[in-house]
Design an enzyme around this catalytic site. Structure first.
Site, PDB file in Angstrom:
ATOM      1  N   LYS A   1       0.841  -1.210   0.000  1.00 36.85           N
ATOM      2  CA  LYS A   1       0.000   0.000   0.000  1.00 36.85           C
ATOM      3  C   LYS A   1       0.867   1.249   0.000  1.00 36.85           C
ATOM      4  O   LYS A   1       0.667   2.158  -0.800  1.00 36.85           O
ATOM      5  CB  LYS A   1      -0.921   0.024   1.242  1.00 36.85           C
ATOM      6  N   THR A   2       1.827   1.284   0.916  1.00 38.42           N
ATOM      7  CA  THR A   2       2.680   2.467   0.995  1.00 38.42           C
ATOM      8  C   THR A   2       3.478   2.604  -0.304  1.00 38.42           C
ATOM      9  O   THR A   2       3.642   3.696  -0.850  1.00 38.42           O
ATOM     10  CB  THR A   2       3.608   2.370   2.227  1.00 38.42           C
TER      11      THR A   2
ATOM     12  N   ASP B   1      -1.905   7.917   3.889  1.00 43.29           N
ATOM     13  CA  ASP B   1      -1.508   6.542   4.256  1.00 43.29           C
ATOM     14  C   ASP B   1      -2.141   6.204   5.613  1.00 43.29           C
ATOM     15  O   ASP B   1      -2.461   7.107   6.395  1.00 43.29           O
ATOM     16  CB  ASP B   1       0.024   6.473   4.361  1.00 43.29           C
ATOM     17  N   GLU B   2      -2.319   4.927   5.909  1.00 46.05           N
ATOM     18  CA  GLU B   2      -2.857   4.465   7.201  1.00 46.05           C
ATOM     19  C   GLU B   2      -4.204   5.130   7.518  1.00 46.05           C
ATOM     20  O   GLU B   2      -4.444   5.596   8.638  1.00 46.05           O
ATOM     21  CB  GLU B   2      -1.859   4.764   8.343  1.00 46.05           C
TER      22      GLU B   2
ATOM     23  N   GLN C   1      -5.907  -3.279  10.674  1.00 41.12           N
ATOM     24  CA  GLN C   1      -4.799  -2.672  11.413  1.00 41.12           C
ATOM     25  C   GLN C   1      -5.228  -1.407  12.155  1.00 41.12           C
ATOM     26  O   GLN C   1      -4.387  -0.586  12.526  1.00 41.12           O
ATOM     27  CB  GLN C   1      -3.646  -2.349  10.467  1.00 41.12           C
TER      28      GLN C   1
ATOM     29  N   ARG D   1       4.567  -7.622  10.835  1.00 40.28           N
ATOM     30  CA  ARG D   1       5.805  -6.852  10.642  1.00 40.28           C
ATOM     31  C   ARG D   1       6.945  -7.756  10.188  1.00 40.28           C
ATOM     32  O   ARG D   1       7.976  -7.297   9.742  1.00 40.28           O
ATOM     33  CB  ARG D   1       6.256  -6.146  11.940  1.00 40.28           C
TER      34      ARG D   1
END
Ligand code: ATP
Ligand code: MG
Length: 698
Positions: free
Chosen positions: A32-33, A216-217, A247, A593
């Site tokens: 995504k990032t 983002d996020e 998340q 992660r």
């Protein structure tokens, strides 16, 4: 600009999507990032947008810097021109130009946390409201909560607390800020929303600055951030957001995951993209992630495939206590290192910052470079430095700086001049800090030193009982000198965590003494741990909370303390379902992660808040099969059951030379390390080292 080896078909589609709202909803590690970075690159290089007319919003300054550096890597210097920052930083930028419309000078200042607390305390004092009735920290959190919801003082709901009208205080607080020409952190966002809502001319000027906005996020936006974006993008509609509902971990700070789930409704005809390829983790790590998160209801079902192969099934080890946990984890880190993994590619993640101490201690002991991310290292925390200064005075190993540090904490009416004078007296006396204080205890202090007499006397009285307490007198001294009370009365939101830290220090002292460490050695060790943070951090193991780990990736990830009470955290357990779901997402964030190797650990016993607790493994993992989480047959044996002396049994009545009569509640440990918890009639409950306690049966 990019080849198929850099982006997959779904990513390319999102990168090249035209001018309209775009939602990229996808699981962890699906790029995504990376897609955001490439989309910006595409807008600039292929579609000709000017870099400075593109805005990206991130949740931390670190993420903003990271995004920019990736962009510069992709498209060169042009990437540097893109406007990138947090919601707060971008808001400040707008307000510097348009604050006049809200009757603020453009040079207004942002109030820092200390000044904010001081202001609220003054406000409460002027109304004769003491902190017992309304804690300043509580008022600050309530105001912040309103602001996260987008509610100014005039829109906040009526709220009465102990017969005090909080809304009226909110109004007074804002008036005071205005008088001082200050805004607080949350005002920045709220005021930009107000500017755009109430001043159409300003709104169109602000909107016209950017052609595209990317976030983002997005799963962690709160209502005021949501309004902010809505107002900013409503004309051109060029809003691209990326996120993962699994998340969402900031519900406790007012974030509302529904914003991402409602995106299609709020922005009709939005392009929706799902990325299903995971490039980060081995299949077995994803399998565990999926097994954990599946138990949450109301999810957007996402199927993640990985291109990376199976890898190893994640391990789970159950340790004896937190120090055994730290040692075994460090053992694993060393094995990974021997396999060629760099220290900087390993992370130890935990739920609560107070868990960092055993890791810091063991890493330091074994000379492994580490950095504590997003938190001050344990021994550099204000309350820990204060506590150690008191403790060192009690045990006669304090230096003059330590005495000066605490001479007016809590307040004893010794100002800067008084401290200078004390510092000179100390230097002239040729005595150690404790020796000088002994003289003061005998009534020989003059001027400002006189004000230290009660403390000096207290310390000399408590020396006689200190050695028999499990924490060698630290807790008693901090209580009786008023430090604990003053800490709580400061009205900080962190007061609870500061108290937790002090209790962790008491536990640490206890463990170290059990291992035969002397007070002076302990102080040396503490000083070393403090300096540990100045190590070269380029090549260091990262220690951080699960919240901090969002968006990052490491070859090796270890999640420590996967137990009920820590993960899920007790607070969330008390709160019910919603809290529990958020905790499960937090574990999911932690698991995802890891690229290659993942280890979860839990402990059979753990010192927490001065007590020994016996946690059970987290409900999130305890029922998982061996195929998704491999529980290692325990290598370390549980500690030997203590062989208690027959005379010392719970329920027996005993007498202590200083604390008087009491009843034994419980015992742990054996031999020199044996500890006994006694409830004394006068002195309260104390945990004592049996060896030194000189208890007499009655
Ligand atoms: P998170 O949900 O944790 O924020 P994310 O979806 O933002 O993750 P990224 O950090 O962008 O994921 O990417 C995860 C990893 O996969 C990175 O190392 C990234 O470079 C790599 N990656 C992403 N897309 C591709 C691709 N198409 N080809 C190769 N590697 C990729
Ligand atoms: Mg990301």
């Amino acid at each position: 600009m990019y080849s198929a080896s850099e982006l997959n078909a779904a990513q390319i589609q999102a990168v090249e999507a035209g001018d309209s709202p775009q939602l990229i909803l996808a699981g962890a590690g699906s790029g995504k990032t990376r897609t955001i970075v490439h989309r910006i690159g595409h807008l600039i290089s292929k579609r000709g947008f000017a870099p400075h007319r593109i805005l990206t919003v991130t949740f931390t300054n670190k993420a903003a810097a990271e995004l920019k550096s990736r962009l510069t890597g992709l498209i060169g210097d042009d990437g540097g021109g893109v406007v990138s920052g947090t919601f707060h930083a971008i808001s400040l930028r707008f307000l510097r130009r348009y604050a006049g419309h809200l009757d603020f000078p453009r040079s207004f200042q942002v109030i820092d946390a200390d000044d904010q607390k001081a202001l609220v305390k003054r406000l409460l004092k002027s109304r004769n409201i003491d902190s017992e009735k309304l804690h300043p920290g509580y008022l600050i959190s309530w105001i912040e909560h309103c602001k996260h919801e987008g509610l100014g003082a005039d829109e906040a709901p009526a709220q009465i607390w102990n017969n005090i009208d909080l809304r009226e205080l909110y109004v007074a607080y804002q008036d005071e800020l205005r008088r001082l020409e200050r805004m607080d952190f949350s005002d920045l966002l709220l005021n930009v929303v107000r500017l755009m809502r109430d001043f159409p001319d300003v709104a169109s000027l602000i909107r016209s600055q950017f052609d595209h906005v990317l976030v983002d996020e997005y799963q962690d936006t709160n209502p005021v951030q949501h309004q902010w974006l809505l107002l900013l993008c409503q004309e051109h509609r060029n809003l691209t957001v990326v996120g993962d509902d699994d998340q969402a971990i900031y519900g406790w700070r007012g974030a509302d995951v529904r914003h991402i789930l409602d995106f299609e409704r709020v922005w009709p005809n939005a392009g929706i993209h799902r990325l299903e390829e995971n490039y980060r983790s081995f299949e077995n790590i994803l399998k565990l992630a999926n097994a954990v998160i599946q138990a949450n209801p109301h999810r957007h079902e996402k199927a993640l495939r990985t291109t990376r192969g199976d890898g190893k099934v994640p391990d789970w080890i159950v340790c004896n206590d937190e120090y055994d946990e730290a040692r075994r984890i460090v053992g694993v880190l060393k094995q990974r290192r021997a396999h060629g993994v760099g220290w900087q590619d390993m992370a130890v993640l935990y739920r609560s910052n107070r868990q960092s101490l055993p890791f810091e201690a063991v890493l330091r002991e074994q000379d492994i470079p580490y950095q504590v991310i997003g938190g001050v290292g344990f021994f550099s925390r204000m309350e820990i430095k204060d506590a150690l200064a008191y403790w060192a005075l009690l045990h006669r190993c304090a230096d003059s700086l330590q005495l000066l540090r605490i001479c007016n904490t809590p307040k004893r009416g010794i100002g800067a001049k008084g401290q200078e004078a004390i510092s000179r007296m100390l230097a002239d006396s040729d005595l150690s800090a404790a020796g000088w204080l002994d003289q003061v205890a005998e009534g020989r202090g003059e001027g400002p030193a006189k004000k230290l007499e009660p403390l000096a006397q207290l310390i000399s009285e408590q020396r006689s009982t200190a050695m028999s307490c499990a924490d060698l007198g630290l807790g008693d001294l901090l209580e009786s000198c008023g430090y604990v009370e003053a800490l709580q009365a400061r009205g900080e939101i962190e007061a609870v965590s500061r108290m937790e830290n002090i209790r962790t220090l008491q536990d640490f002292i206890e463990t170290s003494m059990g291992e035969g460490l002397q007070v002076a050695d302990f102080m040396d060790q503490a000083a070393l741990l403090q300096s540990g943070e100045e190590q070269d951090v380029d090549e260091a193991v990262s220690l951080m909370s699960l919240h901090r780990a969002k968006g990052l990736e490491f070859d090796t990830v270890i999640i420590a303390g996967v137990e009920d009470g820590l993960l899920p955290h007790q607070r969330s357990l008390d709160e019910g379902e919603t809290g529990l779901h958020e905790e499960r997402r937090l574990l999911y964030v932690g698991i995802t992660r890891a690229r290659d190797y993942l280890l979860l650990t839990s402990a059979r016993m753990r010192r927490a808040f001065g007590d020994m607790v016996y946690p059970i493994p987290s409900r999130f993992i305890s029922r998982l099969g061996d195929d998704v989480l491999r529980r290692e047959a325990s290598v370390s044996q549980p500690q030997q059951e203590a062989s208690y002396s027959t005379q010392v049994q719970s329920g027996r009545r005993v007498r202590h030379p200083s604390f008087g009569e009491g009843v034994i509640l419980s015992m742990e440990g054996a031999g020199d390390a044996a500890r006994v918890t006694v409830r004394f009639q006068q002195a309260g409950t104390k945990r004592l080292m049996l060896k030194y306690a000189a208890l007499e049966e009655i």
